[in-house]
Design a protein around this motif. Sequence first.
Motif, PDB file in Angstrom:
ATOM      1  N   UNK A   5       2.072  10.044   1.376  1.00 54.18           N
ATOM      2  CA  UNK A   5       1.240   8.851   1.223  1.00 54.18           C
ATOM      3  C   UNK A   5       1.780   7.696   2.058  1.00 54.18           C
ATOM      4  N   UNK A   6       0.940   7.158   2.923  1.00 55.84           N
ATOM      5  CA  UNK A   6       1.342   6.053   3.774  1.00 55.84           C
ATOM      6  C   UNK A   6       2.027   6.476   5.053  1.00 55.84           C
ATOM      7  N   UNK A   7       2.325   7.755   5.178  1.00 57.26           N
ATOM      8  CA  UNK A   7       2.985   8.280   6.371  1.00 57.26           C
ATOM      9  C   UNK A   7       2.076   9.267   7.090  1.00 57.26           C
ATOM     10  N   UNK A   8       1.659  10.308   6.373  1.00 54.22           N
ATOM     11  CA  UNK A   8       0.674  11.252   6.895  1.00 54.22           C
ATOM     12  C   UNK A   8      -0.726  10.856   6.424  1.00 54.22           C
ATOM     13  N   UNK A   9      -0.831  10.513   5.146  1.00 56.35           N
ATOM     14  CA  UNK A   9      -2.139  10.264   4.537  1.00 56.35           C
ATOM     15  C   UNK A   9      -2.374   8.775   4.294  1.00 56.35           C
ATOM     16  N   UNK A  10      -3.534   8.307   4.719  1.00 56.82           N
ATOM     17  CA  UNK A  10      -3.965   6.957   4.386  1.00 56.82           C
ATOM     18  C   UNK A  10      -4.672   7.048   3.035  1.00 56.82           C
ATOM     19  N   UNK A  11      -3.886   7.008   1.984  1.00 55.83           N
ATOM     20  CA  UNK A  11      -4.379   7.261   0.627  1.00 55.83           C
ATOM     21  C   UNK A  11      -4.550   6.003  -0.199  1.00 55.83           C
ATOM     22  N   UNK A  12      -4.326   4.840   0.410  1.00 52.72           N
ATOM     23  CA  UNK A  12      -4.373   3.594  -0.346  1.00 52.72           C
ATOM     24  C   UNK A  12      -5.682   3.401  -1.108  1.00 52.72           C
ATOM     25  N   UNK A  13      -6.860   3.554  -0.483  1.00 56.04           N
ATOM     26  CA  UNK A  13      -8.102   3.342  -1.238  1.00 56.04           C
ATOM     27  C   UNK A  13      -8.218   4.256  -2.452  1.00 56.04           C
ATOM     28  N   UNK A  14      -7.856   5.533  -2.291  1.00 52.71           N
ATOM     29  CA  UNK A  14      -7.969   6.481  -3.390  1.00 52.71           C
ATOM     30  C   UNK A  14      -6.995   6.149  -4.512  1.00 52.71           C
ATOM     31  N   UNK A  15      -5.780   5.753  -4.150  1.00 49.99           N
ATOM     32  CA  UNK A  15      -4.781   5.425  -5.167  1.00 49.99           C
ATOM     33  C   UNK A  15      -5.172   4.157  -5.917  1.00 49.99           C
ATOM     34  N   UNK A  45      -6.600  -3.336 -19.566  1.00 53.20           N
ATOM     35  CA  UNK A  45      -5.598  -4.243 -18.998  1.00 53.20           C
ATOM     36  C   UNK A  45      -6.179  -4.915 -17.763  1.00 53.20           C
ATOM     37  N   UNK A  46      -5.911  -6.204 -17.548  1.00 53.53           N
ATOM     38  CA  UNK A  46      -6.416  -6.871 -16.338  1.00 53.53           C
ATOM     39  C   UNK A  46      -5.902  -6.187 -15.074  1.00 53.53           C
ATOM     40  N   UNK A  47      -6.749  -6.084 -14.077  1.00 52.05           N
ATOM     41  CA  UNK A  47      -6.344  -5.482 -12.806  1.00 52.05           C
ATOM     42  C   UNK A  47      -5.563  -6.513 -12.007  1.00 52.05           C
ATOM     43  N   UNK A  48      -4.343  -6.183 -11.583  1.00 51.49           N
ATOM     44  CA  UNK A  48      -3.525  -7.140 -10.823  1.00 51.49           C
ATOM     45  C   UNK A  48      -4.181  -7.524  -9.504  1.00 51.49           C
ATOM     46  N   UNK A  49      -3.623  -8.529  -8.859  1.00 50.03           N
ATOM     47  CA  UNK A  49      -4.159  -9.027  -7.602  1.00 50.03           C
ATOM     48  C   UNK A  49      -3.930  -8.090  -6.438  1.00 50.03           C
ATOM     49  N   UNK A  50      -4.528  -8.467  -5.300  1.00 51.56           N
ATOM     50  CA  UNK A  50      -4.504  -7.627  -4.109  1.00 51.56           C
ATOM     51  C   UNK A  50      -3.083  -7.342  -3.625  1.00 51.56           C
ATOM     52  N   UNK A  51      -2.202  -8.333  -3.706  1.00 54.92           N
ATOM     53  CA  UNK A  51      -0.826  -8.136  -3.231  1.00 54.92           C
ATOM     54  C   UNK A  51      -0.139  -7.022  -4.015  1.00 54.92           C
ATOM     55  N   UNK A  52      -0.349  -6.984  -5.324  1.00 52.46           N
ATOM     56  CA  UNK A  52       0.238  -5.927  -6.151  1.00 52.46           C
ATOM     57  C   UNK A  52      -0.388  -4.578  -5.800  1.00 52.46           C
ATOM     58  N   UNK A  53      -1.695  -4.553  -5.666  1.00 55.39           N
ATOM     59  CA  UNK A  53      -2.396  -3.296  -5.409  1.00 55.39           C
ATOM     60  C   UNK A  53      -1.923  -2.647  -4.107  1.00 55.39           C
ATOM     61  N   UNK A  54      -1.649  -3.434  -3.102  1.00 54.29           N
ATOM     62  CA  UNK A  54      -1.236  -2.895  -1.816  1.00 54.29           C
ATOM     63  C   UNK A  54       0.181  -2.320  -1.853  1.00 54.29           C
ATOM     64  N   UNK A  55       0.931  -2.618  -2.896  1.00 53.01           N
ATOM     65  CA  UNK A  55       2.294  -2.104  -3.004  1.00 53.01           C
ATOM     66  C   UNK A  55       2.357  -0.836  -3.850  1.00 53.01           C
ATOM     67  N   UNK A  56       1.213  -0.381  -4.350  1.00 52.59           N
ATOM     68  CA  UNK A  56       1.218   0.771  -5.259  1.00 52.59           C
ATOM     69  C   UNK A  56       1.700   2.059  -4.582  1.00 52.59           C
ATOM     70  N   UNK A  57       1.190   2.423  -3.397  1.00 53.27           N
ATOM     71  CA  UNK A  57       1.610   3.692  -2.800  1.00 53.27           C
ATOM     72  C   UNK A  57       3.110   3.711  -2.503  1.00 53.27           C
TER      73      UNK A  57
END
Length: 232
Positions: free
Chosen positions: A20-30, A43-55
Motif C-alpha cells: 500500500x502506497x508503494x505498489x498499490x494506490x489504495x488510499x481511496x479504498x482504505x 464515531x465522527x469521521x476525522x479530518x482530511x489530514x488524518x485520513x491521508x495518514x491511514x495507509x
Amino acid sequence: MSQARSTTSSFPPTVLIDVDGTIADSLPAIIEGFKVAMRAIDHPIPGEAFLRRIPGPPMVETLASLGLPPAQVDEAFTAYMDHQRGGGWAGATMFPGWPELLRRWRDDGLRLATATSKGEYFARKTLERFGLEDAFDFIGAADDDGDRRTKIDVIRYTLDQLGIPTAPEQRSAGSVVMIGDRTHDFSGAALFGIPSVAVEWGYGSAQEIAEADGSAADPEELDFTIRRMLYL
C-alpha cells in the motif's frame, strides 16, 4: 510462485517491497473502508489530514490512535474488514512502472518479496489483480487472523521464511534492501539493519521520506538506487 528458500547463510540479493502506497494506490479504498468503520460505531469521521495518514500502519493501530476503547476498536475493525471482503479491496490501482521493474530485477537474479502490513489474503488478491503475484518469490504480509500485524513482525517473518538472518552482522553488506513509503517501513527495516528506499509517489511526508537511506521519484530512479544499494 516459488517457495521460500530454506535457511542458509548464502542467499541472492533480496528486495523487500511494501504494497500500500508503494505498489498499490489504495488510499481511496482504505479511506472508504475506514469511513464505514467509523459509521459502524457512530464515531465522527476525522479530518482530511488524518485520513491521508491511514495507509501504512495496521488498521487496528489507526483505530486505537483515536482513543477508542478496545471493544470499539474490535467492532470498527470488523466493519472495515467486512467492507474489504465485500469488494472494497478492489478499489486500489497500481502505480506505473512496476511490471517492467519487477521483471527486470527478476531477470537480473534478484529475489523479490513483499513485506506489507496488509493482510495476506488482500495482499495476494491485490497483486493477483495487478498481474504481479508471480513476480514475487514470497508474499510477506500480516496474518489475517493472528498476531502478526506490525511492520516489524512482518519483516522478521519474511526474513525467517526466506532464510535470511535477522541479525545484520550475519549478513553481508548489500544483501537486502527495503522499499516503502511510510515511517513504519523505514524504522522497521532499520531495526534489522536493512537499508531502505522511500518512493516519493507514496503517502509518506517529506519528514518520513527523510528517514529512509535513499529515495526515488520515479521507477527509473528506484531501479538505479536499488542497484546501487545492492552493489550491482
